[in-house]
Design an enzyme around this catalytic site. Structure first.
Site, PDB file in Angstrom:
ATOM      1  N   LYS A  56       0.843  -1.201   0.000  1.00 60.71           N
ATOM      2  CA  LYS A  56       0.000   0.000   0.000  1.00 60.71           C
ATOM      3  C   LYS A  56       0.883   1.259   0.000  1.00 60.71           C
ATOM      4  O   LYS A  56       2.081   1.175   0.302  1.00 60.71           O
ATOM      5  CB  LYS A  56      -0.925  -0.015   1.216  1.00 60.71           C
ATOM      6  N   ARG A  60     -10.267  -0.445  14.564  1.00 59.35           N
ATOM      7  CA  ARG A  60     -10.295   0.295  13.302  1.00 59.35           C
ATOM      8  C   ARG A  60     -11.365  -0.379  12.456  1.00 59.35           C
ATOM      9  O   ARG A  60     -12.539  -0.250  12.742  1.00 59.35           O
ATOM     10  CB  ARG A  60      -8.903   0.298  12.653  1.00 59.35           C
ATOM     11  N   TYR A 120      17.101  30.625   6.300  1.00 58.13           N
ATOM     12  CA  TYR A 120      16.083  31.425   6.997  1.00 58.13           C
ATOM     13  C   TYR A 120      16.331  31.480   8.493  1.00 58.13           C
ATOM     14  O   TYR A 120      16.727  30.487   9.100  1.00 58.13           O
ATOM     15  CB  TYR A 120      14.700  30.800   6.787  1.00 58.13           C
ATOM     16  N   MET A 122      12.037  25.122   1.318  1.00 59.19           N
ATOM     17  CA  MET A 122      11.096  24.379   0.479  1.00 59.19           C
ATOM     18  C   MET A 122      11.820  23.502  -0.554  1.00 59.19           C
ATOM     19  O   MET A 122      11.433  22.369  -0.793  1.00 59.19           O
ATOM     20  CB  MET A 122      10.154  25.347  -0.237  1.00 59.19           C
TER      21      MET A 122
END
Ligand code: PLP
Length: 362
Positions: free
Chosen positions: A42, A132, A259, A307
């Site tokens: 998955k 679940r 930053y 980023m």
């Protein structure tokens, strides 16, 4: 200097086939005779690339499992012919797809029996304590009657197994899993041991051999992370995340990087700007924490993760643009260590590398 495989991508994931196969061999060496095996692929095989993982470990596994029909259909379209179990909740909208693509459904609620097309192959999921999906372990007799009713007649389904899932197989304290094992014992006797039962995830497969029953389901361990409470040394991370130096810059003592200007050079030297950042899944929380490997030497990532870039303090070493950088996957920076540094689990780290980052088998 090492030329990256993908000249137009900033970073890429390499997955080592032989490591995957060795992990599969290691996991299967401790199974009892006759226990069948399912590889859980998955979430694009936990970020490793599901189609290629299936191709690579298909001869070690009887079946594959995915989270939803979309993932399963993609695998069928890429040529996977093994049985594929879909863990997710079936809806009437997708009922036809199970048959069309020969997928195995998981019945996790009463109305799924009616909703699936006659002839659909399915497993029945019972909640023995995971909290679940799955039908209540307190109504087994009712469920058995329903399974019987749908095992013949016009609406006949092809019910071939029962599954349940453990909540605490990776924990040292075994009280809860013992409780779940008792529930499974009850379940097996109510179903008279006629339907095969599977319960064990990686951690249970490794740490609780008495939970192997008829089949085990291997996810994270196949990718090389041992989730058991007492990890062994037989599994190895299959994934490496690589990038390369975009620029190598001079920096003077006291000048800062990135930053917030949170890091200052302790002396005159060099730093590398490497094109991978939080948009790629290089988590900003890890700013300044994980080392990278460049030409056999470990260097610190310094300053905030941005980023699209991270910066690496090189000290006196200058490295040419284009030089390979191992961001993740080495002995000092594999996903298990990222997870520890972030107080999470390797599952989340592997799944968190952005799909735009290409995956390549080596
Ligand atoms: C994801 C999943 C697994 C695999 O778990 P690992 O801990 O990765 O081995 C097994 N069973 C179910 C139901 C799952 O959702």
């Amino acid at each position: 200097m090492n030329t990256p495989e993908y000249p137009f991508n900033n970073s890429y994931i390499e997955v080592d086939r032989e490591v995957l196969r060795n992990n599969a061999r290691y996991l299967q060496a401790n199974l009892n005779e006759g226990v069948r095996t399912m590889a859980v692929v998955k979430a694009d095989a936990y970020g490793h690339g599901a189609a290629e993982v299936c191709r690579t470990v298909g001869r070690f596994y009887d079946r594959f499992a995915v989270a939803n029909v979309t993932e399963a259909v993609e695998l069928r379209k890429s040529g996977v012919t093994h049985p594929i179990l879909v863990f997710g909740v079936p809806t009437s909208r997708m009922a036809k797809a199970y048959k069309e693509f020969d997928l195995t459904a998981v019945i996790s609620a009463n109305d799924h029996f009616e909703l699936l097309e006659p002839g659909t192959t399915c497993h029945v999921e019972i909640d023995t304590g995971m909290g679940r999906l799955g039908m209540s372990v307190n109504r087994l007799e009712e469920l058995r009657d329903k399974v019987d009713a749908f095992s013949g007649g016009e609406k006949k389904l092809h019910i071939e197994g029962i599954m349940t899932h453990f909540a605490t197989a990776d924990e040292k304290d075994t009280r809860y899993i013992e409780h779940q094992k008792e529930q499974i014992g009850r379940l097996r006797s109510v179903f008279n041991n006629v339907l095969p039962v599977h319960a064990a995830n990686s951690a249970a497969s490794l740490a609780h051999p008495d939970t192997h029953f008829d089949m085990v389901r291997h996810g994270i361990a196949l990718y090389g992370y041992d989730p058991s409470p007492d990890p062994g040394t037989g599994l190895h991370p299959a994934m490496k995340w690589k990038s390369s130096v975009a620029q190598c810059k001079k920096i003077r003592k006291g000048e800062s990087i990135s930053y917030g200007a949170t890091w200052q050079a302790p002396e005159d030297g060099y730093y590398a700007v490497v094109p991978a950042g939080y948009a790629d899944g290089y988590r900003r929380n890890l700013s300044g924490m994980m080392p990278v490997l460049i030409e056999g030497n470990w260097y610190r990532q310094v300053g905030r993760v941005t980023m699209d870039y991270v910066m690496i303090w090189l000290g006196k070493d200058a490295h040419e643009p284009g030089t390979e950088v191992l961001l993740m996957g080495g002995e000092r920076n594999h996903a298990g260590l990222w997870a520890e540094a972030m107080d999470t689990i390797p599952y989340e780290i592997c799944c968190g590398i952005h799909p735009k980052v290409p995956r390549k088998m080596v």
